[in-house]
Design a protein around this motif. Structure first.
Motif, PDB file in Angstrom:
ATOM      1  N   LEU A 176      12.617   1.243  -0.938  1.00 58.25           N
ATOM      2  CA  LEU A 176      11.782   0.138  -0.463  1.00 58.25           C
ATOM      3  C   LEU A 176      10.442   0.655   0.023  1.00 58.25           C
ATOM      4  O   LEU A 176      10.376   1.670   0.710  1.00 58.25           O
ATOM      5  CB  LEU A 176      12.493  -0.578   0.692  1.00 58.25           C
ATOM      6  CG  LEU A 176      11.709  -1.685   1.397  1.00 58.25           C
ATOM      7  CD1 LEU A 176      11.681  -2.941   0.542  1.00 58.25           C
ATOM      8  CD2 LEU A 176      12.318  -2.007   2.748  1.00 58.25           C
ATOM      9  N   ASN A 177       9.390  -0.042  -0.344  1.00 54.72           N
ATOM     10  CA  ASN A 177       8.123   0.168   0.350  1.00 54.72           C
ATOM     11  C   ASN A 177       7.392  -1.153   0.366  1.00 54.72           C
ATOM     12  O   ASN A 177       7.011  -1.681  -0.684  1.00 54.72           O
ATOM     13  CB  ASN A 177       7.278   1.251  -0.316  1.00 54.72           C
ATOM     14  CG  ASN A 177       6.328   1.852   0.688  1.00 54.72           C
ATOM     15  OD1 ASN A 177       5.743   1.111   1.484  1.00 54.72           O
ATOM     16  ND2 ASN A 177       6.207   3.155   0.687  1.00 54.72           N
ATOM     17  N   LEU A 178       7.228  -1.702   1.552  1.00 52.53           N
ATOM     18  CA  LEU A 178       6.675  -3.048   1.643  1.00 52.53           C
ATOM     19  C   LEU A 178       5.179  -3.081   1.354  1.00 52.53           C
ATOM     20  O   LEU A 178       4.607  -4.122   1.129  1.00 52.53           O
ATOM     21  CB  LEU A 178       6.973  -3.649   3.017  1.00 52.53           C
ATOM     22  CG  LEU A 178       8.469  -3.959   3.237  1.00 52.53           C
ATOM     23  CD1 LEU A 178       8.770  -4.281   4.672  1.00 52.53           C
ATOM     24  CD2 LEU A 178       8.946  -5.080   2.319  1.00 52.53           C
ATOM     25  N   GLN A 179       4.560  -1.892   1.361  1.00 51.24           N
ATOM     26  CA  GLN A 179       3.121  -1.847   1.062  1.00 51.24           C
ATOM     27  C   GLN A 179       2.926  -1.580  -0.423  1.00 51.24           C
ATOM     28  O   GLN A 179       3.295  -0.507  -0.917  1.00 51.24           O
ATOM     29  CB  GLN A 179       2.451  -0.745   1.869  1.00 51.24           C
ATOM     30  CG  GLN A 179       2.244  -1.120   3.320  1.00 51.24           C
ATOM     31  CD  GLN A 179       1.731   0.063   4.089  1.00 51.24           C
ATOM     32  OE1 GLN A 179       2.504   0.831   4.633  1.00 51.24           O
ATOM     33  NE2 GLN A 179       0.418   0.219   4.114  1.00 51.24           N
ATOM     34  N   PRO A 180       2.388  -2.530  -1.152  1.00 51.30           N
ATOM     35  CA  PRO A 180       2.260  -2.351  -2.608  1.00 51.30           C
ATOM     36  C   PRO A 180       1.437  -1.128  -2.984  1.00 51.30           C
ATOM     37  O   PRO A 180       1.716  -0.484  -4.002  1.00 51.30           O
ATOM     38  CB  PRO A 180       1.592  -3.639  -3.078  1.00 51.30           C
ATOM     39  CG  PRO A 180       1.082  -4.328  -1.865  1.00 51.30           C
ATOM     40  CD  PRO A 180       1.881  -3.822  -0.702  1.00 51.30           C
ATOM     41  N   GLU A 181       0.444  -0.787  -2.183  1.00 44.95           N
ATOM     42  CA  GLU A 181      -0.379   0.395  -2.513  1.00 44.95           C
ATOM     43  C   GLU A 181       0.498   1.647  -2.537  1.00 44.95           C
ATOM     44  O   GLU A 181       0.372   2.495  -3.415  1.00 44.95           O
ATOM     45  CB  GLU A 181      -1.503   0.599  -1.481  1.00 44.95           C
ATOM     46  CG  GLU A 181      -2.533  -0.509  -1.434  1.00 44.95           C
ATOM     47  CD  GLU A 181      -2.115  -1.693  -0.573  1.00 44.95           C
ATOM     48  OE1 GLU A 181      -0.984  -1.684  -0.026  1.00 44.95           O
ATOM     49  OE2 GLU A 181      -2.915  -2.653  -0.449  1.00 44.95           O
ATOM     50  N   LEU A 182       1.395   1.744  -1.544  1.00 45.70           N
ATOM     51  CA  LEU A 182       2.261   2.920  -1.473  1.00 45.70           C
ATOM     52  C   LEU A 182       3.345   2.865  -2.538  1.00 45.70           C
ATOM     53  O   LEU A 182       3.728   3.879  -3.109  1.00 45.70           O
ATOM     54  CB  LEU A 182       2.886   3.025  -0.078  1.00 45.70           C
ATOM     55  CG  LEU A 182       1.884   3.278   1.058  1.00 45.70           C
ATOM     56  CD1 LEU A 182       2.595   3.362   2.398  1.00 45.70           C
ATOM     57  CD2 LEU A 182       1.092   4.560   0.807  1.00 45.70           C
ATOM     58  N   MET A 183       3.805   1.640  -2.793  1.00 45.89           N
ATOM     59  CA  MET A 183       4.841   1.492  -3.832  1.00 45.89           C
ATOM     60  C   MET A 183       4.265   1.863  -5.194  1.00 45.89           C
ATOM     61  O   MET A 183       4.951   2.472  -6.012  1.00 45.89           O
ATOM     62  CB  MET A 183       5.369   0.058  -3.833  1.00 45.89           C
ATOM     63  CG  MET A 183       6.676  -0.092  -4.581  1.00 45.89           C
ATOM     64  SD  MET A 183       8.020   0.845  -3.805  1.00 45.89           S
ATOM     65  CE  MET A 183       9.025   1.247  -5.218  1.00 45.89           C
TER      66      MET A 183
END
Lengths: 75, 178, 356, 257
Positions: free
Chosen positions: C213-220
């Motif tokens: 999971l990564n709620l930040q799309p930039e990090l995902m």
């Protein structure tokens, strides 16, 4: 007779102003404040010096925002 | 040497272990082997068969439709695999309960009263060994001593007291082929 | 020379897992691969202390693999098509969290409950992701029991090399048939703890978190880019392909897994009639050996692709050949297995008889 | 103010060190935060940071690992106890817990929950029951009370149509694999202390390899219940506790301890 004296320190960055601590404080030491923290919550403040360090507030505080001290004072 | 065999019969007649014994024995003679059973519910109570291939060279397909030898242990297998024998191939079957024998004329047909022989030897479980003995007489692709060694591998140790009987059955099968 | 044995494919997978020093197996019975769990239940714990657990479902099994794999242990599961479908969610998580593990799909004919007879109809599921999101499994497609054994060992190595799930894509025939195998010697179970493993946080390192999971799309997106870079690396390093008699061939038969052996036999039938057939067999179906096809695309009169499905690898073959030669396909479905004679006849019809 | 009051020796409560010093994303007054906090206190007090591996679920506590300074894995929805099983089976000497909400544990993950408990996996399952789906925005949970409103039961949960609220804790207590099963809450300081004691006991039992320990924490959801935190705790007392009564459902017999 031994008396206890307590104090609370509120981490205002972590407090979310849920007021559960205010509800359980037997000495009405804690109350809703008027200022807003960085997260936008109105944090709780200390309004008197009657704290006995009972830790009710720190126990109920969901965010571990309250540090409690207690000292026995011999009179 | 390349021998492509299918062994077919009822579940419980020992068709799968016949193929396995051939494979174990084949390994002892440094041959390449492949054994492919029909699997699943049809194995239980219904018909069972296994394709067994013994070869001097690497075996390509374990699934084939035409065989050098068909060993059939019941009527449905005779019906199903008569046409799967290559021309000049071997069709060996237990004729005890077969009322409709194979009719092809371009193959070598051997029939054995194997079930009756097994009954005479007082153990119906050795039917497959009689058939195997007969096959080895017709197609001596593996030495009898290695077959017996292979049998030891397939037979769980608690049945090893039955080894002499199995050996007897193999020899009986060899005798029965004329 | 290692120990020689006559083994069923499923048993060989289990034996190889024990010998490869696997730490745990979580699985659920399904035909035609139940012998893997049965064999392990009999053998594994007493020999190496390997953990064997029959889960309540394939869903639970793959998540147990996630948990145990997350501790850096050598962990595996096996199943067959419907069970592998149930594992897809977990696999997507495992791929994203970069947990190494080994899976085996002993494919049966589908769709749905389908049949218990062999199939190759999970090719697209295996090679193009399978679950949600952009991810890849490294997929090995053995065509013999020997390769099943060897790929268990190699599969674990690749899984740890790339921190990626590895899938052995096989089928009911290879699971159920017996062949001679040479077994490798027992590898001791590893005591090494990878740096990323969740084993309890000692005071001297940061905590390890395994999450997809990564709620930040930039990090995902960054994480996705990292995964994609890894897949490019796998594509660069790990392509395996077998070619037989391709030089000077008139036509090329191509196929993976079991059907490749059927094609080899069919090619022998062709040779008897004076037709020169080469064989291209992808051993890794992801990464796919596109360049091998490209190499022969303008040298042969055509490619003949044979699969036990409706033409799933065919899409990749087309990408390799890039329209430079005709490609014909023969597929059997629903658990049916083509025979070598059949393959040859269909080839004759499609390429030589002009009948389509 | 006394000068000596703030000396370290007079410190009676401070934030547990295992609880990472960031503001948690939970809504004000949420029982998740409270439970995270006491879980960290237990980890500190038992000094087991290096032995604990936690499993976070899907749900509000999906990023529990952002707050707990321990090794953790994030599980697929409903599968936390299967993931925990995997970890525990290969690391039996470590202390493993799953932390799951009602949707995770009692709806999509019911099978995993029951079978993990039935196998008696030697892990701790912490089950937060606030009778609603928090993360997705207030839909009906398997534990939603009869006639209770949610966004998917806008007229109240009609049990004839939607089924009955499920008492998972009662269910798992019937399984021989469970060792210690209790239902607690965190709505008063006394209850918080009891829940903390239960968590501590559960880790101690886990060390003794006794089977599954299962702690339900009846909790609030002020945001989705649409009330203030203080009111939500009152509502919890009036509505949740009569149905989900607090106390031990299964405790080890005296000889076992």
């Amino acid at each position: 007779m031994a008396k206890v004296k307590g104090d609370v320190i509120i981490d205002i960055d972590v407090c979310k102003g849920c007021l559960l601590c205010v509800d359980v404080c037997p000495t009405k030491t804690l109350a809703p404040g008027t200022k807003v923290n960085q997260k936008g919550y109105i944090y709780v403040v200390k309004v008197n010096d009657d704290c006995t360090g009972c830790t009710n507030c720190s126990t109920i505080c969901p965010d571990a925002a309250i540090t409690v001290y207690r000292e026995k004072i011999n009179k | 040497m390349l021998e492509e065999i299918i062994i077919a019969g009822f579940g419980g007649q020992g068709v799968l272990s016949m193929g396995q014994i051939l494979c174990y024995s084949g390994i002892m003679e440094n041959k390449e082997v492949s054994w492919m059973p029909s699997y699943g519910p049809e194995m239980r109570g219904g018909t069972a068969n296994c394709i067994t291939i013994i070869s001097d060279e690497k075996i390509s397909s374990p699934i084939i439709a035409k065989f050098d030898t068909v060993i059939a242990l019941n009527q449905p297998s005779v019906d199903k695999f008569e046409n799967a024998v290559k021309p000049n191939g071997v069709f060996l079957y237990d004729s005890t309960n077969v009322i409709k024998p194979p009719t092809r004329t371009d193959i070598k047909i051997y029939k054995l009263e194997a079930s009756n022989e097994a009954l005479k030897m007082k153990n119906t479980k050795i039917l497959n060994m009689i058939m195997l003995g007969a096959f080895l007489k017709i197609r001596p692709i593996i030495k009898l001593e290695n077959i017996i060694a292979g049998l030891k591998k397939v037979l769980p140790e608690r049945y090893h007291n039955l080894l002499p009987l199995n050996e007897q059955a193999l020899k009986k099968g060899m005798e029965l082929v004329n | 020379m290692g120990e020689l044995k006559l083994m069923k494919g499923n048993e060989a997978i289990a034996e190889a897992a024990i010998r490869a020093g696997a730490d745990a197996y979580f699985g659920y019975p399904i035909t035609p691969q139940s012998e893997v769990l049965e064999y392990l239940a009999n053998e594994a714990e007493k020999r190496t202390g390997m953990v064997i657990l029959q889960a309540e479902s394939e869903v639970a099994a793959i998540n147990m693999v996630y948990g145990a794999g997350g501790t850096g242990k050598k962990v595996m599961t096996t199943s067959s098509s419907p069970g592998i479908s149930l594992m897809q969610e977990g696999l997507s998580y495992i791929a994203c969290a970069e947990i190494p593990c080994l899976l085996v799909n002993v494919v049966r004919g589908g769709p749905g409950l389908g049949t218990i007879q062999p199939g190759q109809s999970d090719y697209l599921q295996a090679t193009k992701g399978g679950g949600h999101g952009d991810y890849k499994l490294l997929v090995l497609a053995p065509n013999s029991i020997q390769e099943m054994v060897d790929f268990v060992k190699e599969g674990f190595d690749l899984a740890f090399k790339y921190r990626n799930p590895v899938l052995i894509l096989t089928d009911g025939v290879l699971g159920q048939m017996m062949e001679k195998v040479e077994l490798f010697d027992q590898i001791p179970r590893s005591k090494e703890i990878p740096s990323w493993a969740t084993v309890g946080k000692p005071p001297n390192r940061e905590r390890n978190i395994l999450t997809s999971l990564n709620l930040q799309p930039e990090l995902m997106e960054k994480h996705n880019e990292h995964l994609q870079a890894k897949y490019r690396e796998i594509e660069k390093n790990e392509i395996r392909v077998e070619t037989i008699n391709c030089e000077g061939a008139d036509y090329i038969f191509t196929s993976f897994g079991l059907t490749s052996r059927i094609c080899i036999k069919a090619a022998q039938l062709a040779k008897e009639k004076g037709i020169k057939i080469g064989i291209i067999r992808p051993i890794t179906v992801y990464p796919f050996p596109y360049e091998t096809y490209a190499k022969y695309a303008d040298k042969v009169k055509g490619f003949f692709d044979v699969e036990m499905n409706a033409g799933q690898m065919l899409e990749d073959v087309k990408l390799g050949v890039l329209g430079k030669a005709p490609i014909k396909f023969h597929g059997r479905m629903g658990g049916m297995v083509p025979t070598p004679d059949e393959v040859f006849h269909v080839f004759e019809e499609k390429f030589l008889g002009g009948k389509e | 103010m006394n000068d000596t009051l703030h000396l370290a020796e007079n410190l009676v409560y401070k934030r547990p060190k295992t609880l990472i010093n960031v503001a948690m994303h939970y809504c004000p007054g949420c029982g998740h935060s409270t439970t995270h906090k006491i879980l960290c206190e237990v980890i500190d007090e038992l000094n087991i940071q290096s032995e604990v591996i936690g499993v976070a679920p899907v749900g509000c506590s999906v990023i529990a690992y952002d707050y707990l300074n321990i090794d953790m894995q994030e599980a697929a929805h409903g599968r936390a106890s299967a993931v925990a099983t995997g970890i525990k089976r290969v690391l039996p000497e470590k202390l493993v817990f799953s932390y799951q909400g009602d949707g995770d544990l009692a709806a999509i993950g019911t099978a995993e929950t029951l079978h993990t408990c039935n196998r008696g996996e030697n892990i701790l399952i912490i089950f937060i029951n606030n009778a609603i789906y928090g993360m997705t925005g207030g839909q009906m949970a398997p534990t939603t009370l009869e006639n209770m409103k949610s966004t998917t039961t806008p007229f109240g949960r009609n049990v004839r149509k939607m089924g009955y609220p499920i008492k998972m804790t009662d269910l798992v207590a019937t399984l021989p694999g469970t060792y210690y099963v209790t239902r607690q809450s965190v709505h008063t300081p006394a209850n918080v202390r009891k829940t903390k004691a239960a968590i501590k006991k559960a880790f101690e039992y886990q060390r003794l390899d006794r089977g599954t320990c299962f702690i339900e924490v009846v909790s609030n959801c002020p945001s989705n219940w649409k009330m203030t935190p203080v009111d939500s705790n009152k509502w919890l007392v009036e509505n949740m506790l009569p149905f989900y009564s607090l106390g031990d459902l299964k405790v080890p017999s005296k000889e076992e301890n």
